[in-house]
Design an enzyme around this catalytic site. Structure first.
Site, PDB file in Angstrom:
ATOM      1  N   GLY A  10       0.849  -1.202   0.000  1.00  0.00           N
ATOM      2  CA  GLY A  10       0.000   0.000   0.000  1.00  0.00           C
ATOM      3  C   GLY A  10       0.875   1.238   0.000  1.00  0.00           C
ATOM      4  N   ALA A  11       1.993   1.148  -0.753  1.00  0.00           N
ATOM      5  CA  ALA A  11       3.060   2.154  -0.678  1.00  0.00           C
ATOM      6  C   ALA A  11       2.617   3.557  -1.074  1.00  0.00           C
ATOM      7  CB  ALA A  11       4.223   1.707  -1.574  1.00  0.00           C
ATOM      8  N   ARG A  14      -1.825   6.964   2.236  1.00  0.00           N
ATOM      9  CA  ARG A  14      -1.422   7.959   3.256  1.00  0.00           C
ATOM     10  C   ARG A  14      -0.395   7.353   4.203  1.00  0.00           C
ATOM     11  NH1 ARG A  14      -6.786   9.566   2.260  1.00  0.00           N
ATOM     12  NH2 ARG A  14      -7.420   7.535   3.021  1.00  0.00           N
ATOM     13  N   THR A 102      -7.308  -1.806   9.398  1.00  0.00           N
ATOM     14  CA  THR A 102      -8.475  -1.988  10.272  1.00  0.00           C
ATOM     15  C   THR A 102      -9.677  -2.439   9.439  1.00  0.00           C
ATOM     16  OG1 THR A 102      -9.069   0.344  10.037  1.00  0.00           O
ATOM     17  CG2 THR A 102      -7.649  -0.247  11.905  1.00  0.00           C
ATOM     18  N   SER A 124      -2.437  -4.587  15.219  1.00  0.00           N
ATOM     19  CA  SER A 124      -3.048  -3.683  16.192  1.00  0.00           C
ATOM     20  C   SER A 124      -3.846  -2.606  15.474  1.00  0.00           C
ATOM     21  CB  SER A 124      -1.964  -3.032  17.056  1.00  0.00           C
ATOM     22  OG  SER A 124      -2.587  -2.119  17.943  1.00  0.00           O
ATOM     23  N   HIS A 158     -12.384  10.908  12.675  1.00  0.00           N
ATOM     24  CA  HIS A 158     -11.323  10.740  11.675  1.00  0.00           C
ATOM     25  C   HIS A 158     -11.648  11.559  10.429  1.00  0.00           C
ATOM     26  CE1 HIS A 158     -10.014   7.241  14.027  1.00  0.00           C
ATOM     27  NE2 HIS A 158      -8.850   7.384  13.410  1.00  0.00           N
ATOM     28  N   LYS A 162     -11.801   8.059   5.522  1.00  0.00           N
ATOM     29  CA  LYS A 162     -11.767   6.758   6.226  1.00  0.00           C
ATOM     30  C   LYS A 162     -12.959   5.897   5.810  1.00  0.00           C
ATOM     31  CE  LYS A 162     -11.021   4.637  10.708  1.00  0.00           C
ATOM     32  NZ  LYS A 162     -10.034   3.711  10.133  1.00  0.00           N
TER      33      LYS A 162
END
Ligand code: NAD
Length: 269
Positions: A10-11, A14, A102, A124, A158, A162
């Protein structure tokens, strides 16, 4: 020991660009590869130039397998479908996989758990020191304040881009509150309220989500009692804090036996 070679998947995202800059600025690690989704406009571009740190001689690829084969670890802040696939490749290559993505479903998490038989995975919803310490404090507060006396609500905001809600961090904090109360979050969480909802169920852990602008991450856990309110908060001011946490997790995982670990394991809380 030689520098740890890290791949950023995912280079162009963000977090991806922030990770490339953080690797460039951190001793002990080097950028071993950069991957984007097939068809992305950035394929073939130099990763350093894309991230604004100058040419690094690492072209962005859409073929993860050969890139993983020459790396020691992968930093992954992408989307759940890609993360599940990358966990399988990390298992094949027997390397460290740090997952910040996430919005994973229970099924995604089960597949990641399977990959953790051969890969050292640190996953995490938030890689920052502050939020993981906050989670430990929330657990302690929830344990101390009885559900008959205190209601727990998790509030987050956020940026407008998102795509999942509640945030991974809000869920991490909700899980910490549930652990303090020795209950299962899934059985007690209230994710939505609309219309005539009736009174608040005792012991519920509520979530409220705000979206807008460029907010990096704001979280508050409110413990509301009769006549007093305790509010535990965290404000992320720069994405680089998630990136430095992810690099710390990768270095911690190097040479560690395969398994699924959390940021609280890395930080020792
Ligand atoms: P973003 O949309 O800017 O970046 C995601 C990138 O992943 C995009 O460039 C996209 O093209 C790429 N991608 C999608 N599928 C891919 C595939 N199959 N192969 C390679 N690349 C692929 O999003 P973002 O703001 O950088 O956030 C990414 C994820 O990280 C989200 O889930 C977000 O919630 C999470 N996040 C976690 C933390 C944490 O501390 N755990 C912090 C910030 C963001």
């Amino acid at each position: 020991m030689s520098d740890m070679g890290l791949v950023v998947v995912g280079a162009a995202g963000r977090m991806g660009r922030t990770l490339i800059r953080a690797i460039h600025d951190t001793p002990g690690v080097r950028l071993a590869g950069a991957v984007e989704r097939r068809g992305a406009g950035e394929i073939g571009t130099d990763a350093g130039e894309l991230a604004g740190v100058g040419r690094l001689g690492v072209a962005i690829s859409d073929d993860p397998l050969p890139v993983f084969a020459r790396a020691d670890g992968v930093l992954d802040f992408t989307v759940p479908a890609a993360t599940v696939e990358f966990a399988g490749y990390a298992a094949q290559a027997r390397i460290v996989h740090v997952i910040g993505t996430t919005g994973c479903t229970a099924e995604d998490d089960a597949r990641i758990q399977t990959a953790a038989r051969h890969a050292t995975i640190v996953k995490s919803g938030n890689m920052s020191l502050g939020v993981n310490l906050l989670a430990a404090l929330v657990e302690q507060a929830a344990r101390a304040l009885a559900p008959e006396d205190f209601d727990i609500e998790v509030l987050e905001m956020h940026h407008r881009h998102k795509i999942d809600a509640p945030s991974g961090t809000a869920l991490l904090l909700g899980k910490a509150a549930a652990a303090g109360r020795q209950i299962a979050l899934e059985e007690k969480s209230v994710r939505q309220r609309d219309g005539v909802t009736g009174p608040r169920p005792q012991g519920a852990i509520g979530f409220a989500t705000l979206r807008g602008g460029s907010v990096i991450g704001e979280h508050s856990v409110v413990l509301a009692g009769a006549g007093e309110r305790l509010v535990l908060s965290h404000h992320a001011e720069d994405r680089s804090l998630f990136a430095s946490g992810a690099i710390k997790a990768a270095l911690w995982g190097r040479g560690r036996k395969p398994g699924l670990y959390s940021m609280r394991d890395v930080l020792g809380f």
